[in-house]
Motif scaffolding. Structure first.
Motif, PDB file in Angstrom:
ATOM      1  N   LEU A  19       0.746  -1.215   0.001  1.00  0.00           N
ATOM      2  CA  LEU A  19       0.054  -0.019  -0.033  1.00  0.00           C
ATOM      3  C   LEU A  19       0.687   1.298  -0.089  1.00  0.00           C
ATOM      4  N   GLU A  20       2.215   1.334   0.756  1.00  0.00           N
ATOM      5  CA  GLU A  20       3.014   2.430   0.808  1.00  0.00           C
ATOM      6  C   GLU A  20       3.395   2.530  -0.649  1.00  0.00           C
ATOM      7  N   GLN A  21       3.891   1.375  -1.393  1.00  0.00           N
ATOM      8  CA  GLN A  21       4.298   1.599  -2.560  1.00  0.00           C
ATOM      9  C   GLN A  21       3.324   1.859  -3.761  1.00  0.00           C
ATOM     10  N   LEU A  22       2.147   1.434  -3.664  1.00  0.00           N
ATOM     11  CA  LEU A  22       0.973   2.000  -4.430  1.00  0.00           C
ATOM     12  C   LEU A  22       0.872   3.241  -4.343  1.00  0.00           C
ATOM     13  N   GLU A  23       0.830   3.959  -3.009  1.00  0.00           N
ATOM     14  CA  GLU A  23       0.696   5.321  -2.803  1.00  0.00           C
ATOM     15  C   GLU A  23       1.726   6.221  -3.697  1.00  0.00           C
ATOM     16  N   GLN A  24       3.057   5.650  -3.495  1.00  0.00           N
ATOM     17  CA  GLN A  24       4.246   6.444  -3.987  1.00  0.00           C
ATOM     18  C   GLN A  24       3.995   6.543  -5.449  1.00  0.00           C
ATOM     19  N   LEU A  25       3.771   5.376  -6.041  1.00  0.00           N
ATOM     20  CA  LEU A  25       3.600   5.298  -7.513  1.00  0.00           C
ATOM     21  C   LEU A  25       2.644   5.866  -8.088  1.00  0.00           C
ATOM     22  N   ASP A  39       5.561   1.649 -13.999  1.00  0.00           N
ATOM     23  CA  ASP A  39       4.912   1.887 -13.004  1.00  0.00           C
ATOM     24  C   ASP A  39       3.289   1.210 -13.044  1.00  0.00           C
ATOM     25  N   VAL A  40       3.008   1.208 -14.360  1.00  0.00           N
ATOM     26  CA  VAL A  40       1.607   0.309 -14.582  1.00  0.00           C
ATOM     27  C   VAL A  40       2.012  -1.192 -14.190  1.00  0.00           C
ATOM     28  N   ASN A  41       3.094  -1.825 -14.633  1.00  0.00           N
ATOM     29  CA  ASN A  41       3.483  -3.243 -14.059  1.00  0.00           C
ATOM     30  C   ASN A  41       3.412  -3.196 -12.545  1.00  0.00           C
ATOM     31  N   GLU A  42       4.098  -2.310 -12.246  1.00  0.00           N
ATOM     32  CA  GLU A  42       4.124  -2.467 -10.648  1.00  0.00           C
ATOM     33  C   GLU A  42       3.051  -2.230  -9.819  1.00  0.00           C
ATOM     34  N   ILE A  43       2.044  -1.377 -10.190  1.00  0.00           N
ATOM     35  CA  ILE A  43       1.099  -1.188  -9.694  1.00  0.00           C
ATOM     36  C   ILE A  43      -0.096  -2.455  -9.795  1.00  0.00           C
ATOM     37  N   PHE A  44       0.118  -2.880 -10.944  1.00  0.00           N
ATOM     38  CA  PHE A  44      -1.062  -4.193 -11.385  1.00  0.00           C
ATOM     39  C   PHE A  44      -0.251  -5.120 -10.455  1.00  0.00           C
ATOM     40  N   ARG A  45       0.948  -5.545 -10.596  1.00  0.00           N
ATOM     41  CA  ARG A  45       1.559  -6.649  -9.567  1.00  0.00           C
ATOM     42  C   ARG A  45       1.112  -6.204  -8.132  1.00  0.00           C
ATOM     43  N   ALA A  46       1.285  -5.303  -7.663  1.00  0.00           N
ATOM     44  CA  ALA A  46       0.895  -4.999  -6.117  1.00  0.00           C
ATOM     45  C   ALA A  46      -0.426  -5.145  -5.863  1.00  0.00           C
ATOM     46  N   MET A  47      -1.530  -4.837  -6.909  1.00  0.00           N
ATOM     47  CA  MET A  47      -2.930  -5.086  -6.572  1.00  0.00           C
ATOM     48  C   MET A  47      -3.071  -6.635  -6.811  1.00  0.00           C
ATOM     49  N   LYS A  51      -4.600  -8.840  -3.973  1.00  0.00           N
ATOM     50  CA  LYS A  51      -6.092  -9.491  -4.377  1.00  0.00           C
ATOM     51  C   LYS A  51      -6.111 -11.000  -3.948  1.00  0.00           C
ATOM     52  N   GLY A  52      -4.827 -11.564  -4.355  1.00  0.00           N
ATOM     53  CA  GLY A  52      -4.624 -13.038  -4.025  1.00  0.00           C
ATOM     54  C   GLY A  52      -4.563 -13.378  -2.619  1.00  0.00           C
ATOM     55  N   SER A  53      -3.609 -12.586  -1.861  1.00  0.00           N
ATOM     56  CA  SER A  53      -3.306 -12.804  -0.450  1.00  0.00           C
ATOM     57  C   SER A  53      -4.580 -12.580   0.522  1.00  0.00           C
ATOM     58  N   ALA A  54      -5.308 -11.410   0.041  1.00  0.00           N
ATOM     59  CA  ALA A  54      -6.578 -11.063   0.743  1.00  0.00           C
ATOM     60  C   ALA A  54      -7.883 -12.256   0.602  1.00  0.00           C
ATOM     61  N   ALA A  55      -7.755 -12.714  -0.715  1.00  0.00           N
ATOM     62  CA  ALA A  55      -8.711 -13.959  -0.931  1.00  0.00           C
ATOM     63  C   ALA A  55      -8.328 -15.044  -0.059  1.00  0.00           C
ATOM     64  N   MET A  56      -6.907 -15.267  -0.109  1.00  0.00           N
ATOM     65  CA  MET A  56      -6.618 -16.369   0.637  1.00  0.00           C
ATOM     66  C   MET A  56      -6.845 -16.235   2.354  1.00  0.00           C
ATOM     67  N   MET A  57      -6.893 -15.062   2.736  1.00  0.00           N
ATOM     68  CA  MET A  57      -7.176 -14.687   4.234  1.00  0.00           C
ATOM     69  C   MET A  57      -8.774 -14.620   4.334  1.00  0.00           C
ATOM     70  N   MET A  58      -9.318 -14.738   3.008  1.00  0.00           N
ATOM     71  CA  MET A  58     -10.788 -14.745   3.311  1.00  0.00           C
ATOM     72  C   MET A  58     -11.241 -13.077   3.467  1.00  0.00           C
ATOM     73  N   PHE A  59     -10.564 -12.105   3.153  1.00  0.00           N
ATOM     74  CA  PHE A  59     -10.969 -10.656   3.196  1.00  0.00           C
ATOM     75  C   PHE A  59     -11.582 -10.584   1.728  1.00  0.00           C
ATOM     76  N   HIS A  67      -9.117  -6.328  -7.142  1.00  0.00           N
ATOM     77  CA  HIS A  67      -9.390  -6.904  -8.360  1.00  0.00           C
ATOM     78  C   HIS A  67      -9.868  -5.936  -9.528  1.00  0.00           C
ATOM     79  N   SER A  68     -10.831  -5.029  -8.733  1.00  0.00           N
ATOM     80  CA  SER A  68     -11.321  -3.898  -9.801  1.00  0.00           C
ATOM     81  C   SER A  68     -10.202  -2.646  -9.880  1.00  0.00           C
ATOM     82  N   VAL A  69      -9.460  -2.580  -9.086  1.00  0.00           N
ATOM     83  CA  VAL A  69      -8.186  -1.630  -9.507  1.00  0.00           C
ATOM     84  C   VAL A  69      -7.349  -2.342 -10.445  1.00  0.00           C
ATOM     85  N   GLU A  70      -6.944  -3.737 -10.181  1.00  0.00           N
ATOM     86  CA  GLU A  70      -5.986  -4.468 -10.980  1.00  0.00           C
ATOM     87  C   GLU A  70      -6.208  -4.273 -12.467  1.00  0.00           C
ATOM     88  N   ASP A  71      -7.870  -4.339 -12.673  1.00  0.00           N
ATOM     89  CA  ASP A  71      -8.597  -4.341 -13.813  1.00  0.00           C
ATOM     90  C   ASP A  71      -7.979  -2.996 -14.912  1.00  0.00           C
TER      91      ASP A  71
END
Length: 138
Positions: A19-25, A39-47, A51-59, A67-71
């Protein structure tokens, strides 16, 4: 129980870093008036990772919002649209970051997710692309 708690701690630590990286980018791109391809690639990868980690944690709300921002960044990366409102995209990214930082995982991201999806749809139309085509499946 301890394993779950340690997994949550790792998730929170990693997500905060992303999230800190996303803000800076996002802010750097807004200052530059454009999103550089790296930067597009970095933001895409971070999101994508959030997305995957939050899904795994059931958030689910965090996962679906990421996922919406990633799109948006998938669209920027794949089609290189000419008409890009960098300021509005930055605002969406920062709103998503604020949601992910400040809200509990039980809070609903539906309104912000819809705003993000509507923005992407409008950007596709403005650039002459079919808003109903799922680029990942095309």
């Amino acid at each position: 129980m301890a394993d779950h708690e340690s997994m949550v701690e790792v998730f929170l630590y990693e997500t905060r870093n992303f999230l800190e990286q996303l803000e800076q980018l996002a802010l750097g791109s807004e200052d530059a008036g454009a999103f550089a391809p790296e930067d597009v690639n970095e933001i895409f990868r971070a999101m994508h990772t959030i997305k995957g980690s939050a899904a795994m944690m059931m958030f689910t709300d965090i996962s679906t919002l990421a996922h919406s921002v990633e799109d948006i960044f998938f669209y920027l990366r794949e089609l290189h649209p000419q008409k890009v409102d960098v300021s509005s995209i930055t605002d969406l990214v920062l709103e998503a970051v604020d949601f992910m930082k400040g809200e509990t995982p039980d809070a609903s991201s539906a309104e912000l997710r819809q705003k993000t999806e509507d923005f992407l749809r409008a950007m596709k139309v403005e650039n002459g692309d079919d808003p109903d085509v799922d680029l990942r499946k095309a």
